[in-house]
Design a protein around this motif. Structure first.
Motif, PDB file in Angstrom:
ATOM      1  N   GLU A  83      -4.101  -6.481  -5.332  1.00 53.52           N
ATOM      2  CA  GLU A  83      -5.136  -7.232  -4.704  1.00 53.52           C
ATOM      3  C   GLU A  83      -5.909  -5.193  -4.554  1.00 53.52           C
ATOM      4  O   GLU A  83      -7.212  -5.206  -4.179  1.00 53.52           O
ATOM      5  CB  GLU A  83      -5.429  -7.222  -3.869  1.00 53.52           C
ATOM      6  CG  GLU A  83      -6.413  -8.276  -3.122  1.00 53.52           C
ATOM      7  CD  GLU A  83      -7.389  -6.793  -1.877  1.00 53.52           C
ATOM      8  OE1 GLU A  83      -8.186  -7.279  -2.114  1.00 53.52           O
ATOM      9  OE2 GLU A  83      -6.537  -6.192  -1.831  1.00 53.52           O
ATOM     10  N   GLU A  84      -5.176  -4.092  -4.148  1.00 60.99           N
ATOM     11  CA  GLU A  84      -5.681  -3.294  -3.440  1.00 60.99           C
ATOM     12  C   GLU A  84      -6.678  -2.287  -3.714  1.00 60.99           C
ATOM     13  O   GLU A  84      -7.414  -1.801  -3.289  1.00 60.99           O
ATOM     14  CB  GLU A  84      -5.005  -2.773  -2.489  1.00 60.99           C
ATOM     15  CG  GLU A  84      -3.613  -3.167  -1.650  1.00 60.99           C
ATOM     16  CD  GLU A  84      -4.855  -3.328  -0.624  1.00 60.99           C
ATOM     17  OE1 GLU A  84      -5.949  -2.956  -0.243  1.00 60.99           O
ATOM     18  OE2 GLU A  84      -3.684  -4.413   0.454  1.00 60.99           O
ATOM     19  N   CYS A 134      -0.992  -4.359   5.034  1.00 59.64           N
ATOM     20  CA  CYS A 134      -2.305  -5.474   4.746  1.00 59.64           C
ATOM     21  C   CYS A 134      -1.884  -6.679   4.788  1.00 59.64           C
ATOM     22  O   CYS A 134      -2.735  -7.968   4.805  1.00 59.64           O
ATOM     23  CB  CYS A 134      -2.832  -5.081   2.467  1.00 59.64           C
ATOM     24  SG  CYS A 134      -4.693  -6.202   3.412  1.00 59.64           S
ATOM     25  N   LEU A 171       0.816  -1.414   0.115  1.00 60.05           N
ATOM     26  CA  LEU A 171       0.378  -0.006  -0.093  1.00 60.05           C
ATOM     27  C   LEU A 171       1.382   1.516   0.184  1.00 60.05           C
ATOM     28  O   LEU A 171       2.227   1.194   0.617  1.00 60.05           O
ATOM     29  CB  LEU A 171      -1.033   0.260   1.667  1.00 60.05           C
ATOM     30  CG  LEU A 171      -2.198  -1.132   1.325  1.00 60.05           C
ATOM     31  CD1 LEU A 171      -2.265  -1.508   2.540  1.00 60.05           C
ATOM     32  CD2 LEU A 171      -3.338   0.098   0.645  1.00 60.05           C
ATOM     33  N   HIS A 176      -0.599  -8.667   2.647  1.00 56.32           N
ATOM     34  CA  HIS A 176      -0.197  -9.815   2.287  1.00 56.32           C
ATOM     35  C   HIS A 176       1.972 -10.279   1.609  1.00 56.32           C
ATOM     36  O   HIS A 176       1.684 -10.959   1.475  1.00 56.32           O
ATOM     37  CB  HIS A 176      -0.061  -8.782   0.552  1.00 56.32           C
ATOM     38  CG  HIS A 176      -1.645  -8.735   0.358  1.00 56.32           C
ATOM     39  ND1 HIS A 176      -1.977  -8.042  -0.207  1.00 56.32           N
ATOM     40  CD2 HIS A 176      -2.245  -8.365   1.299  1.00 56.32           C
ATOM     41  CE1 HIS A 176      -3.563  -7.168   0.051  1.00 56.32           C
ATOM     42  NE2 HIS A 176      -3.515  -7.615   0.698  1.00 56.32           N
ATOM     43  N   HIS A 214      -4.206  -1.671   6.959  1.00 56.29           N
ATOM     44  CA  HIS A 214      -3.759  -0.037   6.424  1.00 56.29           C
ATOM     45  C   HIS A 214      -3.203   1.083   7.024  1.00 56.29           C
ATOM     46  O   HIS A 214      -4.209   2.372   7.007  1.00 56.29           O
ATOM     47  CB  HIS A 214      -5.203   0.519   5.721  1.00 56.29           C
ATOM     48  CG  HIS A 214      -5.704  -0.569   4.686  1.00 56.29           C
ATOM     49  ND1 HIS A 214      -6.644  -0.674   3.508  1.00 56.29           N
ATOM     50  CD2 HIS A 214      -5.077  -2.555   4.436  1.00 56.29           C
ATOM     51  CE1 HIS A 214      -6.324  -0.968   2.142  1.00 56.29           C
ATOM     52  NE2 HIS A 214      -5.643  -2.287   2.619  1.00 56.29           N
TER      53      HIS A 214
HETATM   54 ZN   LIG Z   1      -5.271  -4.276   2.285  1.00 54.59          ZN
END
Ligand SMILES: [Zn+2]
Ligand SMILES: [Zn+2]
Length: 391
Positions: free
Chosen positions: A136-137, A102, A81, A104, A362
């Protein structure tokens, strides 16, 4: 937690090292070059057949044992992110303004751990397709892999994914049949009135008053027009005018975000919202433009696979640590697009309640909890060995 199964405990240190390495080098959507290269290198090292560049930076590893045609898909996400990390630890992000907030990094590490274990020791008959998706975000990575032929090239019978979840106790699993995560849509409403002198309102058409009326009227969209047993959120997040202190604006732009758990509710919000905007603007003699963009569809677990996931999770951590009828959450997840194409289930794995594990996703102080690496990897191993058990 009393663990019932532990296949991958010997891999804890290597999964953790891999996770910290990815955490240190976060990459945003479709920029996951380094992460994808590392994933591909490790899959190759473990002896899997490796496919790169699927849907841009996506990677797939295939592991086949025996002769069965059955094929199971397991998915992790790789993107980070655009957040400035505040954590002080030594593996914190080396890239300013980017971080794995997040988890990942953890999802990728635990799926790699499962691939390593299954390649060396796995007892199954069929093929396992390890899917490492980008982006994905922003809700684009799953779609880009699917559009690039993911499921034609690897026609899995079912597909599963795990996401860590702060506020759920460390190592507990939560899953449910049906919608587990929401659709996310964004809207923009431009209202055109007539700007005028602040002292002479009768000479114009005040866009700010019309905008305020629309924001207020939209509060009834969920409370008065939706079945109370359905869930939705309508949030206005921007109210931008072209007015100044003594000039009433002629134009207002409203933007916002909606969430819903079914496509029916998603469509209801879109059509009702435009009807309210059109009605108020007509009544006030203003014109409008309305745009509504679907970013994420709901993430909907198929009942049979949700039940399989709960059963497998109970084998790993004990039935007391599995919530099989978990409440859905109103955040969104692009795994919904994979579940639209194939049966499957998306599970939440507790990242912890207190301390750093309990920090929300986040958030600049978030970190994936390394204590759940083996639990996630064991879930993958147990799922494969039970679903692809030799007949
Ligand atoms: Zn996320
Ligand atoms: Zn995520």
């Amino acid at each position: 937690m009393n663990r019932l199964t532990s296949h991958t405990s010997a891999l804890r240190a290597s999964m953790q090292a891999c996770r910290h390495d990815i955490h240190r080098h976060p990459e945003l959507a479709f920029e996951e070059q380094r992460t994808a290269a590392r994933v591909a290198e490790l899959l190759d090292e473990f002896g899997l057949e490796v496919h790169t560049g699927i849907g841009n930076t996506g990677v797939v590893g295939v592991l086949t044992k025996g002769s069965s045609e059955r094929m199971l898909g397991l998915r992790a996400d790789m993107d980070a992110l655009g957040i400035q990390e505040q954590n002080p630890f030594e593996y914190r992000s080396v890239h300013d303004g980017k971080m794995h907030a997040c988890g990942h990094d953890g999802h990728t590490a635990m799926l790699l751990g499962a691939a390593q274990y299954l390649a060396a020791n796995g007892n199954f008959d069929g093929s396992v397709v390890f899917i490492f998706q980008p982006a994905e975000e922003h809700g684009e990575g799953a779609r880009s892999m699917i559009a690039d032929g993911l499921f034609e090239r690897f026609p899995v019978d079912a597909v599963y994914a795990i996401h860590n979840f702060p506020s759920l106790e460390t190592g507990k699993f939560a899953v449910r049949a049906g919608s587990i995560m929401a659709a996310e849509d964004n809207f923009e409403i431009t209202i055109d009135g007539v700007g005028h002198h602040a002292a002479m309102p009768h000479l114009g058409k005040d866009a700010i008053v019309i905008g305020a009326e629309i924001v207020n009227a939209m509060q009834t969209l969920v409370s008065r027009s939706l079945d109370p047993l359905d869930s939705a959120v309508v949030s206005f997040t921007e109210f931008v005018t072209n007015g100044t202190v003594n000039v009433v604006p002629g134009q207002v732009v409203l933007r916002g975000d909606t969430r819903s758990l079914t496509t029916q509710v998603q469509e209801h919000i879109e059509t009702t919202m435009e009807r309210i905007v059109a009605g108020i603007c007509a009544a006030q003699g203003a014109s409008y433009e309305f745009s509504y963009r679907h970013n994420f569809i709901p993430t909907v677990n198929t009942p049979a696979e949700a039940e399989i996931a709960a059963r497998v999770a109970a084998t790993v951590v004990g039935a007391d640590n599995v919530v099989g009828d978990s409440r859905p959450v109103m955040t969104s997840e692009d795994f919904g697009y994979m579940l639209q194409a194939r049966p499957g289930a998306y599970l939440l794995l507790g990242n912890g309640v207190d301390g750093i594990g309990g920090c929300s996703l986040h958030n600049p102080a978030y970190d994936f909890n390394d204590d759940i690496l083996c639990i996630g990897a064991d879930f993958w191993v147990t799922l494969v060995e039970s679903q692809l058990a030799a007949i």
